[in-house]
Design a protein around this motif. Structure first.
Motif: not given
Length: 645
Positions: A343-371
């Motif tokens: 479910q965690f494609d390294p190329l995916e432009v995605q960030a998510s918060y999971y309330p039942s875990l109180n965890q945030i996931y910021i994927l690699q795909g969003i950590m490159r230009p233009p972001s």
């Protein structure tokens, strides 16, 4: 099919009689079959830091139980099944396929009926209690056997299970009791086959040879995302990307915590609870720790067998590896990266918060230009990626996230007076956003309330963190413009040495649609009188200049165009660029993405990378495009307005 005991309908010998409690059905479950139900290890819906056993009703080919009520639903499903069987075994008898397919469709229709009537929700019970609901299936013995294959040897009848569909399982025996064992076998085999339908293109020889490399990359990306993520991080991301973003997250969390403490409409008890939740919040940035730890990475993939020349065997071994990897994490601390890596494609432009875990996931795909880029000016870093990080943090305190405590349990941690004050303020957001219109159409913004709250909280928190740093890049308008132009000049001078993703046309999504939204205006109202020039005012001026003044830096003025997309695509993926210019491959994705349910993963990272997203709604029966929308970058609000409505 042969690996799971064979399927006579496809010409594969079947020596062992199939049964619900037999070896074949157990093997199908080890390959991830969703027939009748799906079993996995996942977050406890009741909260907690440890993963638990979950069982959910499943086993339908159509998107939802309601889909089976549509006219011609069963006949169309029957045709779909026959078509796939013919592709996999053209030598079979058409009459045999049609007879089996109609009976499989009848099983699914019956399952859909009891699924529609089930309103029981999710409950936590023991395996023994689950066994009393569906007595035809030996829950304790079969579950213990599944987990033993994953190295978990202590499953007992007292194991707690999170079950979705108590009523469904209570009615299952009566429902399937009217079908023959052969029909149930064909249904189970079909469910296993259909759940892996994305691989049909690879085994039915339906692709041109020029597309094989693209298909293989897509397969590797889905099957081994953590390993692929390492190559992505090594060759695409600068070495300090993760550390820079992680420090930004720390700074924004600290700023958010400070802001909570300063809110006059929250009482001290609620503030203490909210700040404790921030302290317990975990942020997973870019990739899991094992990605660059050879020992841990080799251990993670140690049970996976890969052949250089046997695609079918590779798929079989991976499916078993995926299920066993998931089951092996029972009662372990929650880490979605290793629990459900697919479910965690390294190329995916995605960030998510999971309330039942109180965890945030910021994927690699969003950590490159233009972001984002670690060398960019900090007002760009905090204005773009910082807003996203703050957005996900705020989700922990929006109209849904505030209902969970710091350990992910659904528990009211706010006093009534604070809840009343929050309710008044959330209504302000509903009214403010609902006052906006697109082509004269006003939307019901109560449907996107959580996102609107997160947008506002994210921008304000990111700006607060930026200001609290006290860096020298908080400066006057002239110097900020000069630095931006200098940065643009640097990019131009070094185009040949930069990765193509850095020089592709920059989307104006965050400079146009977002800049005119109340979230930015609210941020400006809060800060510009105190701090003077801010990130928001700089972006706003840029937007106004873009509409008519020539002084805006060129890299923001650029428009998305077919020519620029083609140039960027040629630099990033020459082979695919060549395919795109010839024949139907230019407009048809060689491996179409089929959403498993309505609204699932409405994005396409391949298109987002080049600054434009096209989304089609295709009728599942006629195959006709019934709605279509294009946008510079995926925008959930536009998708809802133009597609869902």
């Amino acid at each position: 099919m042969h690996c799971s005991g064979g399927w006579a309908l496809l010409g594969s010998r079947n020596d062992i009689e199939w049964s619900l409690n037999g070896e074949q059905f157990l093997q199908e479950k080890l390959l991830g079959s969703p027939a009748f139900f799906s079993m996995s290890v996942g977050p406890d819906p009741n909260g907690g830091s440890k993963l638990c056993l979950t069982v959910v009703k499943s086993g339908l080919t159509l998107p939802s139980p309601e889909s089976y009520l549509k006219q011609d639903a069963l006949s169309n499903l029957t045709k779909q099944i026959v078509c796939q069987l013919q592709k996999l075994n053209p030598d079979g008898m058409l009459s045999d396929y049609e007879d089996a397919a109609s009976k499989i469709a009848a099983v699914e229709y019956a399952l859909a009926e009891i699924s529609r009537s089930d309103r029981s929700g999710t409950s936590s019970i023991t395996l023994k209690q689950l066994g009393s609901l569906w007595k035809d299936y030996s829950w304790v013995e079969n579950t213990a056997a599944l987990f033993r294959s994953a190295g978990v040897n202590d499953i007992t009848e007292n194991e707690i299970v999170s079950v979705n569909g108590i009523q469904y399982f209570s009615n299952l025996s009566t429902t399937i009791g009217t079908f023959s064992n052969l029909t149930l076998q064909n249904y189970a085999k079909w469910q296993l086959l259909n759940s892996k339908s994305q691989w049909f293109a690879a085994v039915t020889k339906g692709l041109p040879s020029s597309s094989n490399d693209i298909l293989c990359l897509a397969i590797v990306k889905e099957l081994m995302p953590i390993a692929l993520g390492r190559f992505f991080a090594e060759y695409i991301l600068p070495t300090d990307t993760k550390t820079t973003a992680a420090q930004m997250m720390v700074n924004i969390m600290r700023a958010f915590r400070t802001r909570i403490g300063s809110l006059k409409w929250l009482d001290q008890q609620t503030i203490a609870q909210a700040q404790n939740k921030i302290d317990l919040m975990i942020a997973m940035i870019a990739y899991p720790d094992l990605t660059f730890n050879d020992t841990l990475l080799n251990k993670f993939y140690s049970e996976l067998t890969v052949s250089a020349d046997d695609f079918a065997s590779n798929l079989y071994y991976y499916l078993g590896f995926e299920v066993k990897t998931n089951l092996s994490q029972l009662r372990q601390p929650a880490n979605l990266w290793t629990m459900v890596p697919a479910q965690f494609d390294p190329l995916e432009v995605q960030a998510s918060y999971y309330p039942s875990l109180n965890q945030i996931y910021i994927l690699q795909g969003i950590m490159r230009p233009p972001s984002f880029h670690p060398s960019w000016p900090q007002y760009f870093q905090y204005g773009f990626l910082g807003g996203i990080l703050g957005h996900e943090i705020t989700h922990g305190f929006d109209n849904d996230g505030r209902l969970y405590n710091g350990t992910g349990q659904k528990q009211n941690m706010w006093t009534q007076s604070s809840i009343n004050n929050f309710t008044l303020r959330e209504q302000c957001y509903v009214d403010q956003y609902s006052s906006l219109s697109l082509f004269g159409i006003h939307d019901d913004e109560s449907l996107t309330l959580g996102e609107n709250i997160a947008d506002n909280g994210g921008l304000i928190s990111s700006y607060t963190a930026y200001v609290q740093k006290g860096e020298n890049d908080i400066c006057d308008d002239g110097k900020e413009i000069a630095e931006a132009e200098d940065w643009e000049s640097t990019v131009k001078e070094n185009r040949s040495s930069l990765h193509p993703c850095l020089i592709h046309p920059i989307s104006l999504h965050n400079f146009s649609t977002v800049i005119s939204s109340p979230s930015v205006n609210n941020t400006l109202d809060s800060y510009q009188r105190v701090w003077g020039p801010s990130i928001g005012t700089i972006l706003l001026r840029h937007r106004l200049q873009e509409q008519g003044e020539p002084s805006l830096p060129v890299f923001i003025r650029q428009r998305v165009s077919e020519n620029r997309i083609g140039i960027a695509l040629q630099a990033v993926h020459p082979d695919y660029h060549r395919i795109r210019l010839n024949g139907a491959s230019r407009i048809l994705n060689p491996q179409p993405y089929r959403a498993a349910y309505f609204g699932e993963k409405l994005h396409n990272e391949k298109l987002v990378m080049f600054g434009v997203t096209h989304i089609c709604a295709i009728d599942g029966y006629s195959g006709k495009i019934v709605q279509f929308v294009s946008m510079p970058v995926k925008n959930p609000v536009q998708i809802y307005q133009h597609l869902f409505r």
